[in-house]
Enzyme design. Structure first.
Site, short mmCIF file in Angstrom:
data_model
loop_
_atom_site.label_atom_id
_atom_site.label_comp_id
_atom_site.label_asym_id
_atom_site.label_seq_id
_atom_site.Cartn_x
_atom_site.Cartn_y
_atom_site.Cartn_z
N ASP A 192 1.13 3.57 3.48
CA ASP A 192 1.53 4.80 2.79
C ASP A 192 2.45 5.64 3.68
O ASP A 192 3.44 6.20 3.22
CB ASP A 192 0.27 5.58 2.41
N GLU A 212 0.86 -0.86 -0.81
CA GLU A 212 0.96 -0.12 0.45
C GLU A 212 0.43 -0.96 1.62
O GLU A 212 0.99 -0.93 2.71
CB GLU A 212 0.19 1.19 0.34
#
Length: 228
Positions: free
Chosen positions: A49, A121
């Site tokens: 992320d 992610e």
């Protein structure tokens, strides 16, 4: 470590082959099937992320040097939100290689937006750890390329835009209601209605409540603007 044929095919879809394939396997492992000797992808999700955020921030900063922070922020949010990550995951058929526990498999985990977004992610983090930032940046920009080009169109959350439209006219925020649900538990389809205090309303169907709310808000906003 020898990879299975489906994981090798997935590497082909990624356009990247791992020197440390165990990192990729961890990125694809959901907590529902993890063990003491087989860790899940949650820590990688955390890292990925942040890597995605840095790459998108830099790309937007360089793409439009005249844009203000207020203009860049919604574009950034549109590119890194979970829905976008899940869309990219579908683009490379990430769901086909997710390692899930039986309960998640039975409830359609391979198609769940949250699981796909998180795993995307985690895969980004895996590339970063395997080959460094420059390779991760190139990897992200290749997969997100078309979205970067069209981010102006997608930057505004339709729910936020509809609420701003209502507030500008002295109306309370829109109300959203689930008016129907079809399909099996593992692949539900929700019918969502959005209603304004002036009586304007619109409905939409989607695979999740959030997607339904977004679609209904977008449809109503488009109709309202046409009538102005």
């Amino acid at each position: 470590m020898k990879l299975s044929a489906d994981i090798k095919a997935f590497e082909g879809r990624l356009g990247y082959h791992f020197t440390k394939p165990e990192i990729l396997l961890r990125a694809l492992t959901h907590s529902s099937i993890s063990t003491a000797t087989r860790p899940d992808n949650q820590r990688l999700e955390f890292l990925g992320d942040r890597v995605l955020g840095l790459v998108m921030s830099e790309a937007l900063f360089l793409a439009d040097r005249a844009a203000s922070e207020g203009q860049l922020a919604p574009r950034f949010n549109a590119l890194v939100r979970k829905e976008t990550c899940a869309d990219v995951a579908r683009q490379i058929d990430l769901g086909a290689v997710l390692k899930l526990g039986r309960s998640e498999m039975m409830t359609g985990g391979r198609r769940k937006e949250a699981l796909l977004g998180d795993a995307m992610e985690a895969v980004i983090a895996a590339v970063y750890l395997d080959a460094g930032f420059e390779t991760a940046r190139a990897f992200i920009l290749r997969l997100w390329g078309a979205r970067l080009d069209s981010v102006e169109e997608d930057a505004r959350d339709p729910k936020t835009s509809l609420q701003e439209w209502a507030q500008a006219r002295g109306l309370p925020p829109p109300k959203y209601e689930i008016t129907g649900r079809d399909g099996p538990d593992h692949a539900p389809k929700f019918t969502i209605e959005v209603l304004l205090d002036n009586g304007a309303r619109e409905t939409a169907q989607a695979k999740s409540k959030r997607q339904g709310e977004m679609a209904a808000a977008k449809a109503l906003l488009a109709r309202l603007k046409e009538s102005e």
